[in-house]
Design an enzyme around this catalytic site. Structure first.
Site, PDB file in Angstrom:
ATOM      1  N   ASP A   1       0.302  -0.928   0.184  1.00 29.89           N
ATOM      2  CA  ASP A   1      -0.077   0.178  -0.452  1.00 29.89           C
ATOM      3  C   ASP A   1       1.418   1.322  -0.054  1.00 29.89           C
ATOM      4  O   ASP A   1       0.608   2.536   0.662  1.00 29.89           O
ATOM      5  CB  ASP A   1      -1.082   0.440   1.222  1.00 29.89           C
ATOM      6  CG  ASP A   1      -1.562  -1.303   0.892  1.00 29.89           C
ATOM      7  OD1 ASP A   1      -1.683  -2.345   0.339  1.00 29.89           O
ATOM      8  OD2 ASP A   1      -3.031  -0.984   1.817  1.00 29.89           O
TER       9      ASP A   1
ATOM     10  N   ASP B   1      -4.410  -0.796  -2.465  1.00 33.19           N
ATOM     11  CA  ASP B   1      -6.355  -0.842  -1.561  1.00 33.19           C
ATOM     12  C   ASP B   1      -6.985   0.398  -2.466  1.00 33.19           C
ATOM     13  O   ASP B   1      -6.496   1.369  -3.370  1.00 33.19           O
ATOM     14  CB  ASP B   1      -6.651   0.370  -0.491  1.00 33.19           C
ATOM     15  CG  ASP B   1      -6.809   0.160   1.184  1.00 33.19           C
ATOM     16  OD1 ASP B   1      -7.587  -1.332   1.379  1.00 33.19           O
ATOM     17  OD2 ASP B   1      -7.165   0.701   1.697  1.00 33.19           O
TER      18      ASP B   1
ATOM     19  N   HIS C   1     -10.541   6.919   1.529  1.00 35.21           N
ATOM     20  CA  HIS C   1      -9.667   6.866   0.930  1.00 35.21           C
ATOM     21  C   HIS C   1      -9.454   5.474  -0.170  1.00 35.21           C
ATOM     22  O   HIS C   1      -9.964   4.468  -0.204  1.00 35.21           O
ATOM     23  CB  HIS C   1      -8.507   6.813   2.051  1.00 35.21           C
ATOM     24  CG  HIS C   1      -8.193   4.976   2.679  1.00 35.21           C
ATOM     25  ND1 HIS C   1      -9.175   5.437   3.595  1.00 35.21           N
ATOM     26  CD2 HIS C   1      -8.689   3.747   2.296  1.00 35.21           C
ATOM     27  CE1 HIS C   1      -9.938   4.281   3.703  1.00 35.21           C
ATOM     28  NE2 HIS C   1      -8.948   3.245   3.195  1.00 35.21           N
TER      29      HIS C   1
ATOM     30  N   LYS D   1      -7.052  -4.840  -3.404  1.00 36.82           N
ATOM     31  CA  LYS D   1      -7.813  -5.430  -2.298  1.00 36.82           C
ATOM     32  C   LYS D   1      -9.087  -4.269  -1.811  1.00 36.82           C
ATOM     33  O   LYS D   1      -8.539  -2.705  -2.132  1.00 36.82           O
ATOM     34  CB  LYS D   1      -6.716  -6.043  -1.344  1.00 36.82           C
ATOM     35  CG  LYS D   1      -6.291  -4.958  -0.624  1.00 36.82           C
ATOM     36  CD  LYS D   1      -5.059  -5.040   0.610  1.00 36.82           C
ATOM     37  CE  LYS D   1      -4.688  -3.703   0.887  1.00 36.82           C
ATOM     38  NZ  LYS D   1      -5.170  -2.905   1.554  1.00 36.82           N
TER      39      LYS D   1
ATOM     40  N   CYS E   1      -1.333  -2.473   7.981  1.00 37.50           N
ATOM     41  CA  CYS E   1      -1.691  -3.638   6.515  1.00 37.50           C
ATOM     42  C   CYS E   1      -0.213  -4.462   6.221  1.00 37.50           C
ATOM     43  O   CYS E   1      -0.677  -5.211   5.647  1.00 37.50           O
ATOM     44  CB  CYS E   1      -2.365  -3.104   5.274  1.00 37.50           C
ATOM     45  SG  CYS E   1      -3.752  -2.436   5.377  1.00 37.50           S
TER      46      CYS E   1
HETATM   47 ZN   LIG Z   1      -8.792   0.688   2.699  1.00 32.36          ZN
END
Ligand SMILES: [Zn+2]
Length: 198
Positions: A9, A51, A78, A103, A145
């Site tokens: 991410d 993300d 976000h 994801k 994450c």
């Molecule tokens: Zn998220």
């Protein structure tokens, strides 16, 4: 047997100036790029997650809508698919990435294992297919994450190292706790200076 780097991410919304920017995120992006340029043969595969949330819903309660976000289970909007915030940070050398994983489409998803490859498969299948037994983990956020992705990799029997100088967290206390938890779970906590050629 092969070795992979997870880049978790490293996106505009999780770096300085983003919707959920964490301090040090931009430096993580630059540091990962430097590592890959100095050690181009250190990894057989570089696997990056993003993300990637739906624009038209709260993604399973992940986006705070009725109340202020608690920054634990609910967050400001976000990494909405197709927006600049969802793109990799500019300092991250995207052409070094072998596999891209998305994801969080319509749901909260902290671990890269919850994502889908461009071919539509799971990360677990991808790693099995390529015989990946060792995984180094870098990225954002240490306490969310990165933590979830590394725990899943350990659970799936991989030898995991966290590159502690190439992660950045939301909160200093929970980031330190996450690193301690990962150490207890079996991950090695190392500096990226210890990454050697394969
Ligand atoms: Zn998220």
């Amino acid at each position: 047997m092969s070795k992979a780097l997870f880049i978790i991410d490293v996106q505009n919304d999780f770096t300085e100036g983003g919707a959920l920017g964490v301090e040090g995120g931009g430096a993580v992006a630059a540091g990962i790029s430097r590592l890959l340029s100095e050690h181009p043969d250190a990894y057989d595969f570089v696997i990056a997650s993003r993300d990637w949330h739906d624009p038209d819903n709260d993604n399973g309660g992940h986006f705070a809508t009725d109340a202020a976000p608690d920054f634990v289970a609910t967050w400001p909007a976000h990494c909405v698919a197709g927006t600049p915030g969802a793109e990799y940070h500019d300092a991250l050398t995207a052409d070094a990435i072998t596999f891209h994983v998305r994801k969080g489409q319509g749901e909260p998803a902290y671990s890269i294992y919850e994502g889908t490859t461009e071919e539509g498969g799971t990360v677990h299948e991808l790693l099995d297919e390529h015989g990946v037994t060792e995984i180094d983990v870098a990225g954002i956020a240490t306490d969310y994450c990165v933590r979830a992705s590394a725990l899943d990799a350990i659970e799936h029997g991989r030898k995991v190292r966290i590159l502690t100088d190439l992660v950045a967290g939301v909160d200093a206390g929970s980031s330190a706790a996450a690193l301690a938890e990962l150490g207890h779970a079996g991950a090695d906590l190392v500096s990226s200076t210890s990454v050697d050629e394969a």
